[in-house]
Scaffold this motif. Structure first.
Motif, PDB file in Angstrom:
ATOM      1  N   GLU A 147     -46.729  37.571 -92.559  1.00 52.56           N
ATOM      2  CA  GLU A 147     -46.677  37.856 -93.917  1.00 52.56           C
ATOM      3  C   GLU A 147     -46.059  37.258 -94.790  1.00 52.56           C
ATOM      4  OE1 GLU A 147     -45.818  42.406 -95.654  1.00 52.56           O
ATOM      5  OE2 GLU A 147     -44.051  41.194 -95.310  1.00 52.56           O
ATOM      6  N   ILE A 148     -46.485  37.103 -96.198  1.00 50.51           N
ATOM      7  CA  ILE A 148     -46.005  36.096 -97.060  1.00 50.51           C
ATOM      8  C   ILE A 148     -45.402  37.116 -98.420  1.00 50.51           C
ATOM      9  CG2 ILE A 148     -48.178  35.771 -98.134  1.00 50.51           C
ATOM     10  CD1 ILE A 148     -45.125  32.988 -97.916  1.00 50.51           C
ATOM     11  N   LYS A 149     -44.572  36.667 -98.896  1.00 51.30           N
ATOM     12  CA  LYS A 149     -43.883  37.193-100.142  1.00 51.30           C
ATOM     13  C   LYS A 149     -44.040  36.274-101.152  1.00 51.30           C
ATOM     14  CE  LYS A 149     -40.887  39.965 -97.027  1.00 51.30           C
ATOM     15  NZ  LYS A 149     -41.008  39.026 -96.080  1.00 51.30           N
ATOM     16  N   ILE A 150     -44.056  36.884-102.540  1.00 47.26           N
ATOM     17  CA  ILE A 150     -44.193  35.877-103.470  1.00 47.26           C
ATOM     18  C   ILE A 150     -43.534  36.348-104.656  1.00 47.26           C
ATOM     19  CG2 ILE A 150     -46.356  36.550-104.291  1.00 47.26           C
ATOM     20  CD1 ILE A 150     -46.852  33.528-105.270  1.00 47.26           C
ATOM     21  N   LYS A 151     -42.430  35.830-105.353  1.00 41.41           N
ATOM     22  CA  LYS A 151     -41.812  36.276-106.426  1.00 41.41           C
ATOM     23  C   LYS A 151     -42.557  36.537-107.536  1.00 41.41           C
ATOM     24  CE  LYS A 151     -37.014  34.310-105.244  1.00 41.41           C
ATOM     25  NZ  LYS A 151     -36.037  33.677-105.964  1.00 41.41           N
ATOM     26  N   LYS A 152     -42.342  37.768-108.383  1.00 37.43           N
ATOM     27  CA  LYS A 152     -43.208  38.035-109.205  1.00 37.43           C
ATOM     28  C   LYS A 152     -43.084  37.186-110.371  1.00 37.43           C
ATOM     29  CE  LYS A 152     -44.194  42.384-111.879  1.00 37.43           C
ATOM     30  NZ  LYS A 152     -43.722  43.715-112.287  1.00 37.43           N
ATOM     31  N   GLU A 153     -41.962  36.646-110.794  1.00 36.23           N
ATOM     32  CA  GLU A 153     -41.895  35.609-112.051  1.00 36.23           C
ATOM     33  C   GLU A 153     -42.763  34.377-111.796  1.00 36.23           C
ATOM     34  OE1 GLU A 153     -38.218  33.301-114.147  1.00 36.23           O
ATOM     35  OE2 GLU A 153     -37.796  34.458-112.360  1.00 36.23           O
ATOM     36  N   LEU A 154     -42.951  33.938-110.509  1.00 33.62           N
ATOM     37  CA  LEU A 154     -43.617  32.824-109.960  1.00 33.62           C
ATOM     38  C   LEU A 154     -44.813  33.179-110.046  1.00 33.62           C
ATOM     39  CD1 LEU A 154     -44.011  29.966-108.707  1.00 33.62           C
ATOM     40  CD2 LEU A 154     -43.878  30.885-106.508  1.00 33.62           C
ATOM     41  N   LEU A 155     -45.344  34.245-109.666  1.00 32.01           N
ATOM     42  CA  LEU A 155     -46.905  34.711-109.834  1.00 32.01           C
ATOM     43  C   LEU A 155     -47.225  34.852-110.983  1.00 32.01           C
ATOM     44  CD1 LEU A 155     -49.134  35.165-107.742  1.00 32.01           C
ATOM     45  CD2 LEU A 155     -48.544  37.544-107.895  1.00 32.01           C
ATOM     46  N   ASN A 156     -46.474  35.542-111.988  1.00 29.07           N
ATOM     47  CA  ASN A 156     -46.982  35.470-113.431  1.00 29.07           C
ATOM     48  C   ASN A 156     -47.003  34.236-114.259  1.00 29.07           C
ATOM     49  OD1 ASN A 156     -46.829  38.425-113.502  1.00 29.07           O
ATOM     50  ND2 ASN A 156     -44.416  38.676-113.851  1.00 29.07           N
ATOM     51  N   GLY A 157     -46.266  33.363-113.751  1.00 29.16           N
ATOM     52  CA  GLY A 157     -46.170  31.974-114.382  1.00 29.16           C
ATOM     53  C   GLY A 157     -47.612  31.213-113.953  1.00 29.16           C
ATOM     54  N   ILE A 158     -47.999  31.609-112.656  1.00 33.06           N
ATOM     55  CA  ILE A 158     -49.318  30.991-112.117  1.00 33.06           C
ATOM     56  C   ILE A 158     -50.430  31.728-112.821  1.00 33.06           C
ATOM     57  CG2 ILE A 158     -50.689  30.786-110.098  1.00 33.06           C
ATOM     58  CD1 ILE A 158     -48.092  30.504-108.569  1.00 33.06           C
TER      59      ILE A 158
ATOM     60  N   ILE B  50     -39.841  29.580 -98.479  1.00 27.80           N
ATOM     61  CA  ILE B  50     -38.376  29.460 -97.898  1.00 27.80           C
ATOM     62  C   ILE B  50     -38.297  30.624 -97.106  1.00 27.80           C
ATOM     63  CG2 ILE B  50     -35.973  28.929 -97.977  1.00 27.80           C
ATOM     64  CD1 ILE B  50     -37.465  26.447 -98.682  1.00 27.80           C
ATOM     65  N   ASN B  51     -38.060  30.950 -96.041  1.00 24.02           N
ATOM     66  CA  ASN B  51     -37.595  32.153 -95.513  1.00 24.02           C
ATOM     67  C   ASN B  51     -38.875  33.161 -95.631  1.00 24.02           C
ATOM     68  OD1 ASN B  51     -35.329  31.082 -94.482  1.00 24.02           O
ATOM     69  ND2 ASN B  51     -33.978  31.942 -96.247  1.00 24.02           N
ATOM     70  N   GLY B  52     -39.938  32.621 -95.678  1.00 21.85           N
ATOM     71  CA  GLY B  52     -40.989  33.464 -95.815  1.00 21.85           C
ATOM     72  C   GLY B  52     -41.601  33.945 -97.185  1.00 21.85           C
ATOM     73  N   ILE B  53     -40.785  33.366 -98.055  1.00 21.16           N
ATOM     74  CA  ILE B  53     -40.940  33.799 -99.615  1.00 21.16           C
ATOM     75  C   ILE B  53     -41.532  32.576-100.373  1.00 21.16           C
ATOM     76  CG2 ILE B  53     -39.788  34.786-101.365  1.00 21.16           C
ATOM     77  CD1 ILE B  53     -37.710  35.883 -99.808  1.00 21.16           C
ATOM     78  N   ALA B  54     -42.667  32.673-101.155  1.00 19.58           N
ATOM     79  CA  ALA B  54     -43.004  31.693-102.104  1.00 19.58           C
ATOM     80  C   ALA B  54     -42.248  31.641-103.221  1.00 19.58           C
ATOM     81  CB  ALA B  54     -44.444  31.648-102.437  1.00 19.58           C
ATOM     82  N   ILE B  55     -41.448  30.373-103.423  1.00 19.96           N
ATOM     83  CA  ILE B  55     -40.456  30.277-104.463  1.00 19.96           C
ATOM     84  C   ILE B  55     -40.798  29.479-105.499  1.00 19.96           C
ATOM     85  CG2 ILE B  55     -38.413  31.238-103.032  1.00 19.96           C
ATOM     86  CD1 ILE B  55     -37.438  28.132-102.924  1.00 19.96           C
ATOM     87  N   GLU B  56     -41.657  28.730-105.254  1.00 26.58           N
ATOM     88  CA  GLU B  56     -42.043  27.355-106.239  1.00 26.58           C
ATOM     89  C   GLU B  56     -43.319  26.952-106.002  1.00 26.58           C
ATOM     90  OE1 GLU B  56     -39.893  22.995-107.547  1.00 26.58           O
ATOM     91  OE2 GLU B  56     -39.639  23.977-105.504  1.00 26.58           O
TER      92      GLU B  56
ATOM     93  N   GLU C 186     -58.261  36.992 -94.092  1.00 24.31           N
ATOM     94  CA  GLU C 186     -57.312  37.625 -95.400  1.00 24.31           C
ATOM     95  C   GLU C 186     -56.138  38.330 -94.634  1.00 24.31           C
ATOM     96  OE1 GLU C 186     -57.273  40.547 -99.086  1.00 24.31           O
ATOM     97  OE2 GLU C 186     -59.027  40.635 -97.765  1.00 24.31           O
ATOM     98  N   ILE C 187     -54.942  37.736 -95.308  1.00 26.74           N
ATOM     99  CA  ILE C 187     -53.682  38.243 -94.680  1.00 26.74           C
ATOM    100  C   ILE C 187     -52.986  39.181 -95.879  1.00 26.74           C
ATOM    101  CG2 ILE C 187     -53.400  36.639 -92.997  1.00 26.74           C
ATOM    102  CD1 ILE C 187     -51.629  34.904 -94.745  1.00 26.74           C
ATOM    103  N   GLU C 188     -51.893  39.755 -95.433  1.00 29.77           N
ATOM    104  CA  GLU C 188     -51.241  40.718 -96.478  1.00 29.77           C
ATOM    105  C   GLU C 188     -50.085  39.608 -97.068  1.00 29.77           C
ATOM    106  OE1 GLU C 188     -51.250  43.752 -97.016  1.00 29.77           O
ATOM    107  OE2 GLU C 188     -53.125  44.136 -95.546  1.00 29.77           O
ATOM    108  N   PHE C 189     -49.834  40.204 -98.184  1.00 32.83           N
ATOM    109  CA  PHE C 189     -48.720  39.439 -98.967  1.00 32.83           C
ATOM    110  C   PHE C 189     -48.187  40.609 -99.992  1.00 32.83           C
ATOM    111  CE2 PHE C 189     -52.171  39.338-102.223  1.00 32.83           C
ATOM    112  CZ  PHE C 189     -51.453  39.589-103.298  1.00 32.83           C
ATOM    113  N   ARG C 190     -46.733  40.464-100.214  1.00 33.36           N
ATOM    114  CA  ARG C 190     -45.876  41.217-100.923  1.00 33.36           C
ATOM    115  C   ARG C 190     -45.344  40.572-102.232  1.00 33.36           C
ATOM    116  NH1 ARG C 190     -41.467  44.091 -99.124  1.00 33.36           N
ATOM    117  NH2 ARG C 190     -41.209  42.576 -97.231  1.00 33.36           N
ATOM    118  N   ILE C 191     -45.511  41.405-103.381  1.00 26.30           N
ATOM    119  CA  ILE C 191     -44.797  40.552-104.595  1.00 26.30           C
ATOM    120  C   ILE C 191     -43.379  41.402-104.513  1.00 26.30           C
ATOM    121  CG2 ILE C 191     -44.921  40.604-106.873  1.00 26.30           C
ATOM    122  CD1 ILE C 191     -48.108  41.236-106.534  1.00 26.30           C
ATOM    123  N   LEU C 192     -42.354  40.503-104.889  1.00 28.28           N
ATOM    124  CA  LEU C 192     -40.907  40.554-104.863  1.00 28.28           C
ATOM    125  C   LEU C 192     -40.582  40.485-106.239  1.00 28.28           C
ATOM    126  CD1 LEU C 192     -39.475  38.369-101.938  1.00 28.28           C
ATOM    127  CD2 LEU C 192     -40.150  41.021-101.995  1.00 28.28           C
TER     128      LEU C 192
END
Length: 220
Positions: free
Chosen positions: A100-111, A130-136, A213-219
């Motif tokens: 599972e991958i997580k992605i920061k909401k702020e990053l996703l909104n920018g994209i 980093i640690n399963g979280i997309a940060i950049e 397709e795999i799951e992802f979560r928005i942080l």
């Protein structure tokens, strides 16, 4: 107490299951899953240690010096502790096992904003994880995009094990990968996002390197 003794005692404190090899405190093994070990030889510390993943019969399974950023940027004058190195390696191994991958909401909104700005051209980038979280979001040097495709040359980036994700847009509105996506962008990355028109949270999908397709979560 010298540097090597100090590092050894730190290792034993944080990893009491560490195994000393050949009665030499500068050579230790950390047990991992599936009968593998992380083997570290730091006899020349503060010079860069020799680190390998080995099997139960002591055969080298994989050298890790080129896939761990802390080893890539090792500086003898300002060396990190061996414990910090072990922590980074184990974090990297755990991230490879994660499904599972997580992605920061702020990053996703920018994209999403970038996708809207570039429409009808595709956007294409890599994700630092980093640690399963997309940060950049990283724009690859020399990336070329059009209304129907995007390409970049991986060799221009150099090796960075944290760049284990990709993201690109589909102006057509179809959030599913094409054969070209799977055979190119997806091939070397574990997590691959597609952002389809109209570029909102409900038009995003994530896939593994085989196009499943795999799951992802928005942080937040």
């Amino acid at each position: 107490m010298n540097n090597i003794e100090d590092e050894y005692h730190k290792i034993i404190e944080f990893y009491p299951n560490a195994i000393v090899e050949k009665n030499c405190i500068s050579q230790v093994k950390i047990p991992l899953k599936d009968k593998f070990f992380l083997k570290i030889n730091f006899k020349n510390y503060p010079k860069k240690p020799i680190v390998n993943l080995i099997s139960k019969d002591d055969r080298i399974y994989r050298k890790v010096d080129k896939i761990i950023p802390l080893l890539n940027r090792w500086e003898k004058k300002k060396p990190p502790s061996i414990v910090d190195l072990i922590n980074e390696i184990l974090t990297f191994i755990n991230s490879l096992e994660s499904k599972e991958i997580k992605i920061k909401k702020e990053l996703l909104n920018g994209i999403l904003a970038l996708c809207k700005k570039q429409h009808p051209r595709e956007i294409l980038g890599l994700l630092r994880i980093i640690n399963g979280i997309a940060i950049e979001y990283i724009l690859p040097p020399g990336a070329i995009t059009s209304k129907i495709s995007g390409l970049f040359i991986p060799s221009r980036l150099g090796f960075d094990s944290t760049l284990n994700g990709s993201i690109h847009s589909h102006p057509s509105g179809n959030p599913n990968p094409s054969i070209i996506d799977i055979n190119n962008v997806f091939k070397t990355k574990k997590f691959n996002f597609i952002v389809a028109y109209p570029y909102n949270l409900s038009s995003i999908k994530c896939f593994n390197n085989k196009g499943r397709e795999i799951e992802f979560r928005i942080l937040n």
